[in-house]
Design an enzyme around this catalytic site. Structure first.
Site, PDB file in Angstrom:
ATOM      1  N   HIS A 127       5.689  -9.969  -3.894  1.00  0.00           N
ATOM      2  CA  HIS A 127       5.213  -9.754  -5.257  1.00  0.00           C
ATOM      3  C   HIS A 127       6.201  -8.943  -6.097  1.00  0.00           C
ATOM      4  CE1 HIS A 127       3.331  -5.943  -3.603  1.00  0.00           C
ATOM      5  NE2 HIS A 127       3.804  -5.499  -4.751  1.00  0.00           N
ATOM      6  N   ASP A 157       3.398 -11.750   2.012  1.00  0.00           N
ATOM      7  CA  ASP A 157       3.893 -10.884   0.944  1.00  0.00           C
ATOM      8  C   ASP A 157       5.230 -10.237   1.314  1.00  0.00           C
ATOM      9  OD1 ASP A 157       3.931  -9.694  -1.556  1.00  0.00           O
ATOM     10  OD2 ASP A 157       2.816  -7.924  -0.900  1.00  0.00           O
ATOM     11  N   SER A 230       6.387  -0.453  -4.030  1.00  0.00           N
ATOM     12  CA  SER A 230       6.205  -1.659  -3.228  1.00  0.00           C
ATOM     13  C   SER A 230       7.534  -2.102  -2.633  1.00  0.00           C
ATOM     14  CB  SER A 230       5.654  -2.795  -4.096  1.00  0.00           C
ATOM     15  OG  SER A 230       4.293  -2.630  -4.354  1.00  0.00           O
ATOM     16  N   ILE A 248      -2.197  -0.599  -2.462  1.00  0.00           N
ATOM     17  CA  ILE A 248      -3.115   0.528  -2.470  1.00  0.00           C
ATOM     18  C   ILE A 248      -4.508  -0.002  -2.755  1.00  0.00           C
ATOM     19  CG2 ILE A 248      -1.409   2.229  -3.188  1.00  0.00           C
ATOM     20  CD1 ILE A 248      -2.690   2.075  -6.012  1.00  0.00           C
TER      21      ILE A 248
END
Length: 476
Positions: A127, A157, A230, A248
Protein backbone atom coordinates in the site's frame (compact mmCIF):
# COMPACT_ATOMS: atom_id res chain seq x y z
CA UNK A 1 -5.19 14.79 -0.94
CA UNK A 2 -1.62 13.82 -0.23
CA UNK A 3 -2.08 14.34 3.51
CA UNK A 4 -5.29 12.29 3.56
CA UNK A 5 -3.66 9.40 1.72
CA UNK A 6 -0.64 9.47 3.98
CA UNK A 7 -2.78 9.60 7.12
CA UNK A 8 -5.25 6.91 6.16
CA UNK A 9 -3.15 4.29 4.41
CA UNK A 10 0.43 4.85 5.43
CA UNK A 11 -0.05 5.16 9.16
CA UNK A 12 1.29 2.18 11.01
CA UNK A 13 3.49 0.69 13.56
CA UNK A 14 5.80 2.71 15.78
CA UNK A 15 5.89 1.02 19.14
CA UNK A 16 5.24 3.19 22.19
CA UNK A 17 8.05 3.29 24.71
CA UNK A 18 5.81 2.37 27.62
CA UNK A 19 8.29 0.19 29.48
CA UNK A 20 11.37 1.38 31.25
CA UNK A 21 14.59 0.10 29.79
CA UNK A 22 15.49 -1.06 33.29
CA UNK A 23 12.80 -3.71 32.89
CA UNK A 24 14.85 -5.30 30.13
CA UNK A 25 16.70 -7.20 32.83
CA UNK A 26 19.82 -5.08 32.62
CA UNK A 27 19.93 -3.64 36.14
CA UNK A 28 23.07 -1.57 36.45
CA UNK A 29 25.33 -1.80 39.49
CA UNK A 30 26.14 1.43 41.32
CA UNK A 31 28.94 3.21 39.51
CA UNK A 32 32.22 3.79 41.27
CA UNK A 33 35.15 6.01 40.43
CA UNK A 34 37.06 3.00 39.16
CA UNK A 35 34.18 1.48 37.24
CA UNK A 36 34.63 1.26 33.47
CA UNK A 37 31.73 1.34 30.98
CA UNK A 38 30.33 -2.13 30.39
CA UNK A 39 31.08 -3.66 27.01
CA UNK A 40 28.31 -4.65 24.66
CA UNK A 41 27.52 -8.32 24.33
CA UNK A 42 27.06 -9.75 20.85
CA UNK A 43 25.04 -12.55 19.30
CA UNK A 44 26.07 -13.70 15.82
CA UNK A 45 28.00 -10.49 15.44
CA UNK A 46 25.01 -8.29 16.28
CA UNK A 47 25.32 -6.21 19.48
CA UNK A 48 22.55 -6.45 22.06
CA UNK A 49 21.70 -4.10 24.89
CA UNK A 50 24.72 -2.56 26.59
CA UNK A 51 25.25 -0.15 29.41
CA UNK A 52 27.34 2.95 29.33
CA UNK A 53 28.26 4.44 32.70
CA UNK A 54 25.65 2.18 34.24
CA UNK A 55 22.80 3.37 31.99
CA UNK A 56 20.95 0.78 29.83
CA UNK A 57 20.80 1.78 26.16
CA UNK A 58 19.58 0.51 22.80
CA UNK A 59 21.96 2.85 21.00
CA UNK A 60 24.70 0.26 20.24
CA UNK A 61 22.17 -2.06 18.60
CA UNK A 62 20.44 0.76 16.73
CA UNK A 63 23.72 2.10 15.41
CA UNK A 64 23.91 -0.94 13.12
CA UNK A 65 20.17 -1.04 12.37
CA UNK A 66 19.25 2.53 11.49
CA UNK A 67 21.19 2.71 8.17
CA UNK A 68 19.06 -0.19 6.87
CA UNK A 69 15.75 1.68 7.24
CA UNK A 70 14.91 4.08 4.41
CA UNK A 71 12.38 6.75 3.54
CA UNK A 72 10.18 6.07 0.51
CA UNK A 73 8.50 8.95 -1.32
CA UNK A 74 5.98 8.12 -4.05
CA UNK A 75 3.91 10.09 -6.50
CA UNK A 76 1.27 8.96 -8.94
CA UNK A 77 -2.39 8.99 -9.84
CA UNK A 78 -5.27 7.40 -7.97
CA UNK A 79 -9.01 7.19 -8.42
CA UNK A 80 -11.32 9.19 -6.18
CA UNK A 81 -15.09 9.22 -5.95
CA UNK A 82 -16.89 12.33 -7.16
CA UNK A 83 -20.61 12.43 -6.26
CA UNK A 84 -21.38 14.43 -9.39
CA UNK A 85 -19.96 11.70 -11.57
CA UNK A 86 -22.45 9.21 -10.13
CA UNK A 87 -25.27 11.19 -11.77
CA UNK A 88 -26.16 9.88 -15.26
CA UNK A 89 -27.49 13.32 -16.31
CA UNK A 90 -24.18 14.93 -15.37
CA UNK A 91 -22.30 12.26 -17.31
CA UNK A 92 -24.49 12.72 -20.38
CA UNK A 93 -24.31 16.52 -20.30
CA UNK A 94 -20.52 16.55 -20.18
CA UNK A 95 -20.06 13.56 -22.48
CA UNK A 96 -18.60 11.38 -19.71
CA UNK A 97 -20.82 8.32 -19.94
CA UNK A 98 -19.51 5.37 -17.98
CA UNK A 99 -17.14 7.39 -15.83
CA UNK A 100 -17.97 7.25 -12.13
CA UNK A 101 -14.58 8.21 -10.72
CA UNK A 102 -11.99 10.80 -11.46
CA UNK A 103 -8.21 10.61 -11.24
CA UNK A 104 -6.17 12.78 -8.93
CA UNK A 105 -2.44 13.30 -8.49
CA UNK A 106 -1.01 12.33 -5.11
CA UNK A 107 2.25 12.35 -3.20
CA UNK A 108 2.88 10.26 -0.10
CA UNK A 109 5.61 8.88 2.10
CA UNK A 110 6.39 5.54 3.68
CA UNK A 111 9.32 3.50 4.94
CA UNK A 112 11.28 0.48 3.78
CA UNK A 113 13.94 -1.95 4.94
CA UNK A 114 17.11 -2.89 3.06
CA UNK A 115 17.31 -6.70 3.17
CA UNK A 116 20.06 -7.34 0.60
CA UNK A 117 22.93 -4.85 0.55
CA UNK A 118 24.72 -6.39 -2.43
CA UNK A 119 21.69 -6.32 -4.74
CA UNK A 120 19.95 -3.30 -3.25
CA UNK A 121 16.66 -5.06 -2.44
CA UNK A 122 14.22 -3.21 -0.17
CA UNK A 123 11.08 -4.61 1.48
CA UNK A 124 8.08 -2.37 2.05
CA UNK A 125 4.28 -2.49 2.08
CA UNK A 126 2.28 -2.83 -1.11
CA UNK A 127 0.00 0.00 0.00
CA UNK A 128 3.01 2.31 0.26
CA UNK A 129 3.77 2.03 -3.47
CA UNK A 130 0.23 1.40 -4.78
CA UNK A 131 -0.51 3.38 -7.96
CA UNK A 132 2.93 4.98 -7.81
CA UNK A 133 4.39 6.34 -11.03
CA UNK A 134 7.69 7.26 -9.41
CA UNK A 135 9.40 5.89 -6.29
CA UNK A 136 12.28 7.67 -4.58
CA UNK A 137 14.34 6.10 -1.79
CA UNK A 138 16.35 8.24 0.62
CA UNK A 139 18.96 6.65 2.88
CA UNK A 140 19.89 7.70 6.41
CA UNK A 141 23.07 9.30 5.09
CA UNK A 142 20.99 11.57 2.84
CA UNK A 143 21.63 9.85 -0.50
CA UNK A 144 18.58 9.52 -2.74
CA UNK A 145 17.89 7.04 -5.54
CA UNK A 146 15.11 6.29 -7.97
CA UNK A 147 13.82 2.82 -7.13
CA UNK A 148 12.73 0.03 -9.45
CA UNK A 149 9.61 -1.92 -8.49
CA UNK A 150 10.61 -5.59 -8.63
CA UNK A 151 7.21 -6.94 -7.64
CA UNK A 152 4.26 -6.42 -5.35
CA UNK A 153 1.53 -8.56 -3.82
CA UNK A 154 -1.70 -7.05 -2.54
CA UNK A 155 -2.96 -10.06 -0.51
CA UNK A 156 0.17 -10.05 1.66
CA UNK A 157 0.60 -6.25 1.43
CA UNK A 158 4.27 -6.58 0.52
CA UNK A 159 6.45 -5.15 -2.24
CA UNK A 160 10.10 -5.39 -3.23
CA UNK A 161 12.06 -2.43 -4.58
CA UNK A 162 15.62 -2.24 -5.85
CA UNK A 163 18.15 0.58 -5.92
CA UNK A 164 21.65 0.72 -7.37
CA UNK A 165 23.90 2.01 -4.61
CA UNK A 166 27.18 1.20 -2.87
CA UNK A 167 27.88 0.88 0.85
CA UNK A 168 24.40 -0.25 1.83
CA UNK A 169 23.50 -1.81 5.19
CA UNK A 170 20.99 -4.67 5.31
CA UNK A 171 19.06 -6.12 8.23
CA UNK A 172 19.34 -9.85 8.92
CA UNK A 173 16.06 -11.78 9.16
CA UNK A 174 15.04 -13.23 12.49
CA UNK A 175 12.96 -16.41 12.72
CA UNK A 176 9.55 -14.94 13.54
CA UNK A 177 8.42 -18.36 14.77
CA UNK A 178 10.69 -17.76 17.75
CA UNK A 179 8.97 -14.50 18.70
CA UNK A 180 7.04 -14.68 21.97
CA UNK A 181 4.50 -12.47 23.65
CA UNK A 182 6.41 -10.18 25.96
CA UNK A 183 9.53 -9.91 23.79
CA UNK A 184 10.94 -6.41 23.64
CA UNK A 185 10.99 -4.87 20.18
CA UNK A 186 11.85 -1.58 18.54
CA UNK A 187 10.06 -0.02 15.58
CA UNK A 188 11.89 2.21 13.12
CA UNK A 189 10.44 4.33 10.37
CA UNK A 190 10.25 7.80 8.89
CA UNK A 191 7.00 9.26 10.30
CA UNK A 192 5.71 12.48 8.79
CA UNK A 193 8.85 12.68 6.67
CA UNK A 194 10.68 14.15 9.65
CA UNK A 195 13.52 11.63 9.50
CA UNK A 196 14.12 8.35 11.26
CA UNK A 197 12.33 7.75 14.54
CA UNK A 198 12.73 4.85 16.96
CA UNK A 199 10.18 3.73 19.52
CA UNK A 200 10.22 0.70 21.81
CA UNK A 201 7.72 -1.63 23.41
CA UNK A 202 6.75 -5.29 23.60
CA UNK A 203 5.05 -7.95 21.51
CA UNK A 204 1.44 -7.92 22.69
CA UNK A 205 0.05 -10.91 20.80
CA UNK A 206 0.74 -13.26 17.90
CA UNK A 207 -1.29 -14.67 15.02
CA UNK A 208 -3.60 -11.69 14.81
CA UNK A 209 -5.98 -10.96 11.93
CA UNK A 210 -7.76 -7.77 10.92
CA UNK A 211 -10.79 -6.88 8.82
CA UNK A 212 -8.68 -5.65 5.90
CA UNK A 213 -8.29 -9.13 4.44
CA UNK A 214 -5.41 -10.82 2.64
CA UNK A 215 -2.95 -13.27 4.15
CA UNK A 216 -2.55 -12.43 7.80
CA UNK A 217 -0.58 -13.74 10.73
CA UNK A 218 0.29 -10.42 12.33
CA UNK A 219 2.59 -9.71 15.22
CA UNK A 220 0.66 -7.32 17.47
CA UNK A 221 2.53 -4.74 19.47
CA UNK A 222 1.74 -1.54 21.34
CA UNK A 223 1.94 1.17 18.72
CA UNK A 224 1.63 4.91 18.21
CA UNK A 225 0.22 6.72 15.19
CA UNK A 226 3.05 7.75 12.94
CA UNK A 227 2.01 8.38 9.34
CA UNK A 228 4.80 7.23 7.06
CA UNK A 229 5.97 4.31 9.22
CA UNK A 230 4.35 1.68 6.99
CA UNK A 231 6.98 -0.62 5.54
CA UNK A 232 9.46 0.14 8.32
CA UNK A 233 11.29 -2.34 10.50
CA UNK A 234 10.21 -4.10 13.67
CA UNK A 235 13.41 -5.47 15.22
CA UNK A 236 14.31 -7.55 18.24
CA UNK A 237 16.98 -6.63 20.76
CA UNK A 238 19.62 -8.31 18.59
CA UNK A 239 18.89 -5.90 15.76
CA UNK A 240 17.26 -8.59 13.63
CA UNK A 241 14.16 -8.04 11.49
CA UNK A 242 11.14 -9.73 13.06
CA UNK A 243 8.45 -7.90 11.09
CA UNK A 244 7.45 -5.28 8.53
CA UNK A 245 5.28 -2.56 10.07
CA UNK A 246 1.90 -2.65 8.38
CA UNK A 247 -1.26 -1.49 10.16
CA UNK A 248 -2.77 0.10 13.24
CA UNK A 249 -6.17 -0.46 14.78
CA UNK A 250 -7.97 2.82 15.32
CA UNK A 251 -11.50 4.09 14.73
CA UNK A 252 -10.59 7.75 15.05
CA UNK A 253 -7.06 7.77 13.69
CA UNK A 254 -5.77 8.18 17.23
CA UNK A 255 -3.48 5.80 19.06
CA UNK A 256 -5.13 2.81 20.72
CA UNK A 257 -1.90 0.98 21.42
CA UNK A 258 -2.66 -1.76 18.89
CA UNK A 259 -0.39 -2.09 15.88
CA UNK A 260 0.46 -4.94 13.53
CA UNK A 261 3.58 -6.12 11.72
CA UNK A 262 3.92 -8.78 9.03
CA UNK A 263 6.12 -11.61 10.43
CA UNK A 264 9.59 -11.86 8.94
CA UNK A 265 9.13 -15.49 7.84
CA UNK A 266 6.07 -14.62 5.77
CA UNK A 267 7.77 -11.49 4.41
CA UNK A 268 10.88 -13.48 3.44
CA UNK A 269 8.80 -16.07 1.56
CA UNK A 270 6.86 -13.44 -0.37
CA UNK A 271 10.04 -11.50 -1.10
CA UNK A 272 11.73 -14.56 -2.61
CA UNK A 273 8.72 -15.21 -4.86
CA UNK A 274 8.51 -11.59 -5.98
CA UNK A 275 12.22 -11.46 -6.79
CA UNK A 276 11.98 -14.70 -8.74
CA UNK A 277 8.71 -14.03 -10.60
CA UNK A 278 7.65 -10.42 -10.05
CA UNK A 279 4.27 -11.54 -8.71
CA UNK A 280 2.54 -14.38 -6.92
CA UNK A 281 -0.19 -16.28 -8.73
CA UNK A 282 -2.12 -17.34 -5.64
CA UNK A 283 -4.12 -20.54 -5.90
CA UNK A 284 -6.45 -22.75 -3.91
CA UNK A 285 -7.19 -26.44 -3.36
CA UNK A 286 -11.00 -26.25 -3.31
CA UNK A 287 -12.01 -26.85 0.29
CA UNK A 288 -14.07 -25.05 2.91
CA UNK A 289 -12.65 -25.43 6.40
CA UNK A 290 -13.67 -24.70 9.98
CA UNK A 291 -11.77 -24.46 13.25
CA UNK A 292 -11.89 -27.75 15.14
CA UNK A 293 -12.73 -27.35 18.81
CA UNK A 294 -12.67 -30.04 21.51
CA UNK A 295 -16.46 -29.86 21.78
CA UNK A 296 -16.89 -30.28 18.02
CA UNK A 297 -14.37 -33.12 17.93
CA UNK A 298 -16.26 -34.92 20.71
CA UNK A 299 -19.60 -34.45 18.99
CA UNK A 300 -18.19 -35.87 15.74
CA UNK A 301 -16.39 -38.70 17.49
CA UNK A 302 -12.98 -37.65 16.19
CA UNK A 303 -9.67 -38.86 17.60
CA UNK A 304 -8.04 -35.44 17.35
CA UNK A 305 -9.02 -32.21 19.09
CA UNK A 306 -6.79 -29.72 17.26
CA UNK A 307 -6.70 -28.86 13.58
CA UNK A 308 -9.18 -27.67 10.97
CA UNK A 309 -12.06 -29.79 9.77
CA UNK A 310 -13.05 -29.83 6.10
CA UNK A 311 -16.74 -29.03 5.79
CA UNK A 312 -16.94 -29.08 1.98
CA UNK A 313 -14.84 -30.25 -0.96
CA UNK A 314 -15.55 -28.68 -4.33
CA UNK A 315 -16.17 -31.20 -7.14
CA UNK A 316 -13.21 -31.72 -9.49
CA UNK A 317 -11.03 -29.53 -7.26
CA UNK A 318 -7.37 -30.33 -6.52
CA UNK A 319 -8.40 -31.57 -3.06
CA UNK A 320 -11.08 -33.87 -4.49
CA UNK A 321 -8.64 -35.30 -7.03
CA UNK A 322 -6.11 -35.95 -4.24
CA UNK A 323 -8.68 -37.97 -2.27
CA UNK A 324 -9.56 -35.46 0.44
CA UNK A 325 -13.13 -35.74 1.73
CA UNK A 326 -15.54 -33.73 3.83
CA UNK A 327 -15.10 -34.38 7.60
CA UNK A 328 -11.36 -34.97 7.15
CA UNK A 329 -9.23 -33.04 9.63
CA UNK A 330 -6.07 -31.26 8.53
CA UNK A 331 -3.49 -31.42 11.32
CA UNK A 332 -0.34 -30.31 9.46
CA UNK A 333 0.79 -28.55 6.30
CA UNK A 334 4.28 -28.98 4.89
CA UNK A 335 5.46 -30.46 8.17
CA UNK A 336 4.09 -27.63 10.35
CA UNK A 337 1.28 -28.29 12.83
CA UNK A 338 -2.05 -26.74 11.88
CA UNK A 339 -4.25 -25.54 14.72
CA UNK A 340 -6.15 -22.69 13.04
CA UNK A 341 -7.91 -21.81 9.81
CA UNK A 342 -5.42 -18.97 9.41
CA UNK A 343 -2.50 -21.38 9.21
CA UNK A 344 -3.96 -23.55 6.47
CA UNK A 345 -5.16 -20.50 4.56
CA UNK A 346 -1.65 -19.03 4.55
CA UNK A 347 0.03 -22.37 3.85
CA UNK A 348 -2.05 -22.86 0.70
CA UNK A 349 -2.69 -19.28 -0.37
CA UNK A 350 0.96 -18.27 -0.36
CA UNK A 351 1.83 -21.05 -2.80
CA UNK A 352 1.73 -20.51 -6.54
CA UNK A 353 -0.50 -22.45 -8.88
CA UNK A 354 1.21 -25.74 -9.70
CA UNK A 355 3.10 -26.03 -6.43
CA UNK A 356 2.32 -28.85 -4.01
CA UNK A 357 1.25 -28.67 -0.38
CA UNK A 358 1.79 -31.77 1.79
CA UNK A 359 -1.15 -32.10 4.17
CA UNK A 360 -1.30 -34.29 7.24
CA UNK A 361 -4.92 -35.45 7.27
CA UNK A 362 -6.87 -37.52 9.79
CA UNK A 363 -9.12 -39.55 7.50
CA UNK A 364 -11.32 -42.48 8.51
CA UNK A 365 -9.52 -42.71 11.86
CA UNK A 366 -6.02 -42.89 10.35
CA UNK A 367 -3.39 -40.20 9.86
CA UNK A 368 -2.35 -39.88 6.23
CA UNK A 369 0.00 -37.64 4.28
CA UNK A 370 -1.68 -36.35 1.13
CA UNK A 371 0.03 -34.24 -1.53
CA UNK A 372 -2.27 -31.69 -3.16
CA UNK A 373 -1.27 -29.64 -6.19
CA UNK A 374 -2.50 -26.07 -5.84
CA UNK A 375 -4.88 -25.06 -8.62
CA UNK A 376 -6.08 -21.70 -9.96
CA UNK A 377 -8.79 -19.86 -8.12
CA UNK A 378 -12.26 -20.65 -9.39
CA UNK A 379 -14.11 -17.99 -7.41
CA UNK A 380 -13.20 -15.15 -9.75
CA UNK A 381 -12.49 -14.52 -13.41
CA UNK A 382 -10.00 -11.98 -14.70
CA UNK A 383 -11.11 -10.62 -18.03
CA UNK A 384 -7.65 -9.53 -19.11
CA UNK A 385 -7.48 -12.85 -20.98
CA UNK A 386 -9.73 -11.31 -23.62
CA UNK A 387 -12.23 -14.19 -23.67
CA UNK A 388 -15.12 -11.99 -22.60
CA UNK A 389 -16.88 -9.30 -24.58
CA UNK A 390 -14.59 -6.30 -25.07
CA UNK A 391 -16.80 -3.98 -23.04
CA UNK A 392 -16.39 -6.26 -20.00
CA UNK A 393 -12.62 -6.47 -20.07
CA UNK A 394 -10.59 -4.89 -17.32
CA UNK A 395 -12.75 -6.04 -14.40
CA UNK A 396 -12.86 -9.04 -12.06
CA UNK A 397 -16.05 -11.03 -11.63
CA UNK A 398 -17.24 -13.54 -9.04
CA UNK A 399 -20.41 -15.56 -8.61
CA UNK A 400 -22.71 -14.27 -5.88
CA UNK A 401 -22.74 -17.05 -3.28
CA UNK A 402 -25.18 -15.51 -0.82
CA UNK A 403 -27.68 -12.65 -0.83
CA UNK A 404 -26.02 -9.26 -0.74
CA UNK A 405 -26.99 -6.37 1.52
CA UNK A 406 -29.79 -5.37 -0.86
CA UNK A 407 -31.32 -8.83 -1.06
CA UNK A 408 -30.00 -9.82 -4.51
CA UNK A 409 -29.69 -13.61 -4.43
CA UNK A 410 -28.23 -14.57 -7.81
CA UNK A 411 -25.86 -12.94 -10.22
CA UNK A 412 -22.27 -12.05 -10.99
CA UNK A 413 -20.55 -9.55 -8.71
CA UNK A 414 -18.20 -6.99 -10.23
CA UNK A 415 -15.42 -7.12 -7.65
CA UNK A 416 -12.96 -4.69 -9.21
CA UNK A 417 -12.93 -2.36 -12.20
CA UNK A 418 -9.63 -1.04 -13.50
CA UNK A 419 -9.28 2.66 -14.14
CA UNK A 420 -9.70 3.52 -17.83
CA UNK A 421 -10.62 -0.06 -18.77
CA UNK A 422 -13.36 -0.98 -21.28
CA UNK A 423 -15.46 -2.21 -18.34
CA UNK A 424 -15.30 1.20 -16.69
CA UNK A 425 -16.11 2.93 -19.97
CA UNK A 426 -19.13 0.64 -20.29
CA UNK A 427 -20.43 2.01 -17.01
CA UNK A 428 -19.63 -0.85 -14.62
CA UNK A 429 -18.65 -0.05 -11.05
CA UNK A 430 -17.15 -1.98 -8.15
CA UNK A 431 -19.98 -3.76 -6.30
CA UNK A 432 -22.39 -4.00 -9.25
CA UNK A 433 -24.26 -7.29 -9.60
CA UNK A 434 -25.02 -8.47 -13.14
CA UNK A 435 -28.25 -10.44 -12.90
CA UNK A 436 -28.88 -11.07 -16.61
CA UNK A 437 -27.06 -11.03 -19.95
CA UNK A 438 -29.13 -10.58 -23.10
CA UNK A 439 -32.25 -11.31 -21.04
CA UNK A 440 -30.85 -14.60 -19.72
CA UNK A 441 -30.43 -14.84 -15.94
CA UNK A 442 -26.89 -15.67 -14.80
CA UNK A 443 -25.84 -17.20 -11.50
CA UNK A 444 -22.58 -18.99 -12.29
CA UNK A 445 -19.30 -17.95 -13.87
CA UNK A 446 -19.70 -20.64 -16.52
CA UNK A 447 -23.04 -19.15 -17.61
CA UNK A 448 -21.58 -15.66 -17.58
CA UNK A 449 -18.57 -16.65 -19.69
CA UNK A 450 -20.81 -18.37 -22.24
CA UNK A 451 -23.39 -15.59 -22.53
CA UNK A 452 -20.84 -12.75 -22.48
CA UNK A 453 -18.31 -14.29 -24.84
CA UNK A 454 -16.27 -11.96 -27.04
CA UNK A 455 -18.03 -13.25 -30.18
CA UNK A 456 -21.39 -11.73 -29.16
CA UNK A 457 -22.69 -8.90 -31.38
CA UNK A 458 -23.80 -6.86 -28.37
CA UNK A 459 -24.64 -7.31 -24.71
CA UNK A 460 -27.64 -6.10 -22.78
CA UNK A 461 -26.83 -6.26 -19.07
CA UNK A 462 -29.31 -5.85 -16.25
CA UNK A 463 -27.33 -4.51 -13.31
CA UNK A 464 -28.34 -4.16 -9.67
CA UNK A 465 -26.52 -1.22 -8.07
CA UNK A 466 -27.18 -0.26 -4.48
CA UNK A 467 -30.91 0.02 -4.04
CA UNK A 468 -31.51 0.62 -7.74
CA UNK A 469 -31.21 -1.21 -11.05
CA UNK A 470 -30.41 -0.32 -14.65
CA UNK A 471 -29.77 -1.69 -18.12
CA UNK A 472 -26.38 -1.27 -19.79
CA UNK A 473 -26.16 -1.79 -23.54
CA UNK A 474 -22.63 -2.77 -24.64
CA UNK A 475 -21.65 -2.63 -28.29
CA UNK A 476 -18.30 -3.42 -29.96
Amino acid sequence: MSMNRSWKTLTTLAVIATASLLSLGCVAKPASAEAAPAAASTTAGVPTLMTSNGVPSLAPMLKNVLPAVVNIAVSGVEEVNNPLMQNPLFQQFFGMQGQQKEQEQFEAIGSGVIVDAAKGYILTNNHVIANAKSIKVTLKDGRSFNAKLIGHDKPSDLAVLQIKADDLTALPFANSNDVQVGDFVAAIGDPFGLGQTVTAGIVSALGRTTSIGGFQDFIQTDASINPGNSGGALVNMKGQLVGINSEILSKSGGNLGIGFAIPSDLAHHVMDELIAHGKINHGEIGVVVQQLTPALAKALGLKVEKGVIITKVEPDSPAAKAGIKADDVIVSANGQKVTSVLQIRNAVGLLEVGQTVKLGVMQDGALRDIDVKVGPKTSAVETRTGELFKGLQGADYAALTQPNSNGVRHGITVSHVQAGSPAQQSGLQDGDVIVSVNNHAVSTLAEFQKLAHKDQAQLLLRVERGTGAMFLLLTP
